[in-house]
Design an enzyme around this catalytic site. Sequence first.
Site, PDB file in Angstrom:
ATOM      1  N   GLU A 167       0.821  -1.212   0.000  1.00  0.00           N
ATOM      2  CA  GLU A 167       0.000   0.000   0.000  1.00  0.00           C
ATOM      3  C   GLU A 167       0.860   1.269   0.000  1.00  0.00           C
ATOM      4  O   GLU A 167       0.837   2.076   0.925  1.00  0.00           O
ATOM      5  CB  GLU A 167      -0.982  -0.006   1.179  1.00  0.00           C
ATOM      6  N   GLU A 269      -6.246  -6.815  -1.721  1.00  0.00           N
ATOM      7  CA  GLU A 269      -6.891  -6.909  -0.412  1.00  0.00           C
ATOM      8  C   GLU A 269      -8.349  -6.502  -0.540  1.00  0.00           C
ATOM      9  O   GLU A 269      -8.671  -5.493  -1.164  1.00  0.00           O
ATOM     10  CB  GLU A 269      -6.232  -5.970   0.615  1.00  0.00           C
TER      11      GLU A 269
END
Length: 375
Positions: A167, A269
């Site tokens: 991320e 995710e």
Amino acid sequence: MQRRTLLKAAAAGMATPALLTAAGTPASAATSLSIRGIDFSSVAKAEALGAVWHQSDGARINPVQLLSRAGITHARLKVWVNPADGYNNKARILPMALRLSRWGIKTIIDFHYSDTWADPGAQTKPAAWAGYSVSQLSTAVHDHTADVLGALAAQGTPADLVQIGNEINGGMLWDTGNWNNLDNLALFLTSGINAARATTPGVRTILHLANGGTQSLYTWFFDAMKARGVHWDVIGMSFYPYWHGTLTELAANLSYVTGRYGTPAFVAETAYPWTLTDKDGTANLVNSSSQLTSGYPASSTGQNAWVKAVADTVAATPNSMGLGYCYWEGFWTATTGNGWDPANPSSGNNWENQALFDHNSVALPALYTIGSYRA
């Protein structure tokens, strides 16, 4: 995704899934997804602390065997450099990869380049790297990546995919590699990518951002990395509906980035609650009906429907450029000592209501849907 007290992304308005391709035609029910994965990072520590899991009929089962029986293709394993609890490092990754391989499960290796959680809210350098120069950090990224992936390959369990950072919306190895230092960031990413390809021929490298519904973020980031000579294989997106927008926006972004950059993408995710209650007394990240997406209640039925909706949305990506998705920490049930903070054994789990098991650790329908739907 840090679990997830630091994330500041606001929830956007929610909508039902977009199941159309860019041309406006329905996604084919026959479209299969090659990645139907579950993040498995918490399992080794949970097992050591006595956690058990049960298949849907209530029978206790080895968690890796359960993945195989359910049809899961990939297990995602995060890698920290020197974590406080001694888990999610090279020494723990290697035996888990062996177990997974024996049951036919491929791995997605997720380098955080930190001693703890790395995400849009924090990208802290490993303590041992804190004083390094740009050149030393580049070398450290290369050597750490090569060390872990090389050891996996040497034991006959090479990674199928590898994330060079987790991320990394705002960069990594802050502040040296943050989004104000894009040249440094590109250097670090290239170092990791080069190490991955040198140690694991055929591995697919992933650059992973959160906010999967925000097209402008992806354009800014990937344009900047492309201009600096970074060559990735796959674009990874986190997409949680209570933070990252609507499924319509995810579909649009998948179509856009795969077309603009010519590389496939997948949802690295996602998750959804099966209840709003908690088991361990730690407030869950999703604990209010206001955080839910219309049409998807906080129930086992709602969670199962969410998994199908994400699968359908990815499958609708034009030219079969949507590889699949990975459900985040589906086995992270409430186990004393296995909370969100690796430095604090008394910390609780704020995620167990989004796991793929009920509060008695019995598998929910969504676990089996991940493995079988669009197989």
